[in-house]
Design a protein around this motif. Structure first.
Motif, PDB file in Angstrom:
ATOM      1  N   LEU A 219       2.398   6.490   4.197  1.00 19.27           N
ATOM      2  CA  LEU A 219       1.785   7.843   4.640  1.00 19.27           C
ATOM      3  C   LEU A 219       2.902   8.356   5.249  1.00 19.27           C
ATOM      4  CD1 LEU A 219      -2.063   7.300   5.670  1.00 19.27           C
ATOM      5  CD2 LEU A 219      -1.256   8.349   3.837  1.00 19.27           C
TER       6      LEU A 219
ATOM      7  N   ARG B  49      -0.937  14.815   6.228  1.00 16.87           N
ATOM      8  CA  ARG B  49      -0.683  13.558   5.972  1.00 16.87           C
ATOM      9  C   ARG B  49      -0.331  13.166   4.258  1.00 16.87           C
ATOM     10  NH1 ARG B  49      -3.388   8.789   9.020  1.00 16.87           N
ATOM     11  NH2 ARG B  49      -1.107   8.050   9.028  1.00 16.87           N
TER      12      ARG B  49
ATOM     13  N   GLU C 183      -7.473   3.609  -0.922  1.00 14.17           N
ATOM     14  CA  GLU C 183      -7.152   3.395   0.449  1.00 14.17           C
ATOM     15  C   GLU C 183      -6.190   4.463   1.073  1.00 14.17           C
ATOM     16  OE1 GLU C 183      -4.787  -0.674   2.128  1.00 14.17           O
ATOM     17  OE2 GLU C 183      -4.671   0.004  -0.239  1.00 14.17           O
ATOM     18  N   ALA C 184      -5.241   5.219   0.470  1.00 15.27           N
ATOM     19  CA  ALA C 184      -4.494   6.232   0.940  1.00 15.27           C
ATOM     20  C   ALA C 184      -5.562   7.288   1.815  1.00 15.27           C
ATOM     21  CB  ALA C 184      -3.495   6.738   0.227  1.00 15.27           C
TER      22      ALA C 184
ATOM     23  N   ALA D 186      -7.259   6.526   4.917  1.00 11.85           N
ATOM     24  CA  ALA D 186      -6.435   6.268   5.772  1.00 11.85           C
ATOM     25  C   ALA D 186      -5.808   7.893   6.322  1.00 11.85           C
ATOM     26  CB  ALA D 186      -5.030   5.399   5.573  1.00 11.85           C
ATOM     27  N   GLY D 187      -6.506   8.737   5.611  1.00 14.10           N
ATOM     28  CA  GLY D 187      -6.402   9.886   6.391  1.00 14.10           C
ATOM     29  C   GLY D 187      -5.239  11.010   5.404  1.00 14.10           C
TER      30      GLY D 187
ATOM     31  N   ALA E 225       0.568  10.691   1.101  1.00 13.38           N
ATOM     32  CA  ALA E 225       0.708   9.182   0.481  1.00 13.38           C
ATOM     33  C   ALA E 225       1.422   9.245  -0.560  1.00 13.38           C
ATOM     34  CB  ALA E 225      -0.659   8.663   0.138  1.00 13.38           C
TER      35      ALA E 225
ATOM     36  N   ARG F 236       1.029  -1.125  -0.093  1.00  9.77           N
ATOM     37  CA  ARG F 236      -0.112  -0.069   0.085  1.00  9.77           C
ATOM     38  C   ARG F 236       0.927   1.335  -0.085  1.00  9.77           C
ATOM     39  NH1 ARG F 236      -0.071  -2.394   4.779  1.00  9.77           N
ATOM     40  NH2 ARG F 236      -2.201  -3.685   4.168  1.00  9.77           N
TER      41      ARG F 236
END
Length: 248
Positions: free
Chosen positions: A134, A141, A158-159, A162-163, A143, A131
């Motif tokens: 981050l 944040r 997905e990133a 995750a924020g 990615a 993945r």
């Protein structure tokens, strides 16, 4: 957490001669980015060697944990307070080969992100990552993605879940891929309500001439700024958190 983050995307034409000449040039370009106020600097895929996979038959073309050849890169990040992401072939401590983005932090630590979606001859040279990595820079944040990762919507989604606030792509897009580049970066930013960043390898490569266009996309999917040509260039922008809030 800051309301603004100044970032530089480095469109970089890799030098011949191995890792050390490219480290020296990375240091010079980070100094340039510092003069523009950058807190995060992102280089292209395989920026420390260039995208020339046959060169990786030479063991010296691979980085390893605590590699002393990165000492000057660590020092410039410590001195400037900048987090810099460079691209390299990297062997983990157990020997696992990775197509990596190395995030060098001012405190002397290094994080490693690995390309998830390998293609062509990369598949026989590297082990895929799982993945996006981050990073945190001034409360933002970020990615990290590498080239073909940006072509797979799930990678950025997905990133974002995750924020992530920024989707930063280190890549090599060549001539005739301008439309593909614009769609990938614009869609990834708009769909996930994040800022997009592209650092494209510049100049002539074994895959063809770079199409340039390193730069930035807003969370509305529109391009904010890009490099004018296809050679080495430092492109800088300011990301505002208020622009993200409009879409979340």
């Amino acid at each position: 957490m800051t309301e603004a983050l100044t970032v530089s995307a480095i469109q970089y034409t890799a030098l011949d001669g191995g890792i050390m000449p490219n480290v020296d040039e990375h240091v010079r370009l980070i100094e340039d980015a510092e003069s523009h106020g950058a807190r995060l600097v992102v280089f292209p895929e395989l920026s420390l060697t260039g995208y020339n996979l046959p060169l990786l038959a030479d063991d010296d073309a691979w980085l390893r944990p605590d590699d002393p050849r990165l000492d000057d890169l660590h020092e410039i990040c410590r001195r400037t307070g900048i987090t810099a992401v460079a691209g390299a072939a990297y062997r983990e401590a157990d020997g696992t080969p990775r197509l990596a983005g190395l995030a060098v932090h001012p405190d002397g630590t290094t994080d490693f992100g690995f390309k998830t979606h390998l293609h062509g001859p990369e598949e026989s040279l590297f082990a895929a990552g799982e993945r996006a990595l981050l990073l945190e820079v001034d409360g933002w944040r970020v990615a990290l993605a590498m080239c073909a990762d940006a072509s797979v919507p799930a990678h950025s989604t997905e990133a974002a879940l995750a924020g992530a606030d920024v989707y930063a792509v280190s890549a090599l897009y060549t001539q005739a891929e301008e439309h593909r580049l614009a769609l990938h970066l614009g869609a990834r930013a708009m769909d996930n309500r994040v800022f997009g960043l592209l650092a494209n390898l510049g100049g002539a490569t074994p895959l063809g001439q770079s199409c340039g266009l390193s730069g930035f996309w807003g969370p509305d999917g529109l391009q904010m700024k890009s490099a004018a040509g296809t050679g080495t260039d430092v492109v800088t922008a300011v990301f505002l958190r208020s622009a993200i809030r409009k879409f979340r």
